[in-house]
Scaffold this active site. Sequence first.
Site, PDB file in Angstrom:
ATOM      1  N   ALA A 128       0.823  -1.209   0.000  1.00  0.00           N
ATOM      2  CA  ALA A 128       0.000   0.000   0.000  1.00  0.00           C
ATOM      3  C   ALA A 128       0.857   1.259   0.000  1.00  0.00           C
ATOM      4  O   ALA A 128       0.494   2.273  -0.607  1.00  0.00           O
ATOM      5  CB  ALA A 128      -0.934  -0.003   1.201  1.00  0.00           C
TER       6      ALA A 128
ATOM      7  N   GLU B 128     -17.331   9.489  -0.742  1.00  0.00           N
ATOM      8  CA  GLU B 128     -17.845   8.720  -1.867  1.00  0.00           C
ATOM      9  C   GLU B 128     -18.982   7.804  -1.417  1.00  0.00           C
ATOM     10  O   GLU B 128     -20.030   7.712  -2.083  1.00  0.00           O
ATOM     11  CB  GLU B 128     -16.718   7.891  -2.483  1.00  0.00           C
ATOM     12  CG  GLU B 128     -17.164   7.020  -3.645  1.00  0.00           C
ATOM     13  CD  GLU B 128     -16.022   6.270  -4.310  1.00  0.00           C
ATOM     14  OE1 GLU B 128     -16.292   5.427  -5.177  1.00  0.00           O
ATOM     15  OE2 GLU B 128     -14.845   6.530  -3.955  1.00  0.00           O
TER      16      GLU B 128
END
Length: 382
Positions: free
Chosen positions: A179, A243
């Site tokens: 990540a 979102e």
Amino acid sequence: MIPRTVFTPEHEQFRDSVRKFLETEAAPFHHQWEKDGQVDRELWRKAGAMGFLCPQVPEAYGGLELDFGYNAIVDEEISRQGLTGIGWGLHSDIAVPYIVNYGTEEQKQKYLPGCISGDIVTAIAMTEPGAGSDLQGVRTTAVKDGDHYVLNGSKTFITNGQHADLVVVVAKTNAAAGAAGTSLFLVEAAWPGFKKGTNLEKVGMKAQDTSELFFDDVKIPAENLLGGEGQGFIYLMQELPQERLSVALNAIANCEAAIGWTIDYVRERKAFGKPIAAFQNTQFKLAELDSELSALRVFVDRCLELHYEEKLDVSTAAKAKLLATDFQCKLLDECMQLHGGFGYMWEYPIARAWADARVQRIYAGTNEIMKLIISRELLKEK
């Protein structure tokens, strides 16, 4: 329905303008856009002229610098009218905030005015053929080479993919770092090596241009790195609550519209000599659905209030997305059933809403991922 307190009179004036615009400029043409596989590109510029795109962007870049409630109103009005081909939510709520929150001053000056006017349509390229909700599994790479990066890979299921002029691309700048090796880039569609695939044919949302994107040795100027190198995964996690709130807002507004369509239908449609509304099964179904909808509306509105205060956490946003979209699919299925055979006809809005809604449980992180997020928060050591 319990009165809503999350919007001011100014918000509601804005809502009236958005609703009237959509009724005139979008609703009469949406059926044709479903056949075309995308909305008319000029609709974006008309919306920009009205101030409906990116209302949160600061005034310094030509924006209105308003709160997220104005974004929510645009989302809700699009959903209420079943205009799922319009990708303004992806643009205003998801992609453009990355530029506002992490962009350099030069990037903001270059791109934000066009995003507001509708001259620049944005997309965000996360999903890949082999990596959906698992963002750590991204294989698209961006390798530093002097004063630029070389981008290679592909993305799929990209909303606004055909119209997009500017794409926020998620890529690995250090494949070995997991990540921590993920970065974001602002990639212009006109650059050599950037190709758009054909418009994907979907079960629903047929007027929404959704595409594959291909990157073949695309040279990205180093100044188009968005934020810090290796910080992309952190940025994605920070932006996902908004979102997911947008998805929940869409779901609840669509449910409110659908139950209204169904009430009108069962009052008029007759079976066995009386309106369908006269049957106890119809009454009980509607009562159950409306009760659940009332509860979810209050919860999602509270999430919106928390977001105003910058207090909407990842787990709560996941709960809103999970509950709202699961319920949306349940409600639309029940409402379609009450329409009988006509409910399966594409000319009826309930049929299109039923088909359009199914993806809500998949994008912005599947609902299974939402359950993982919620359970991890519940079970972590305090």
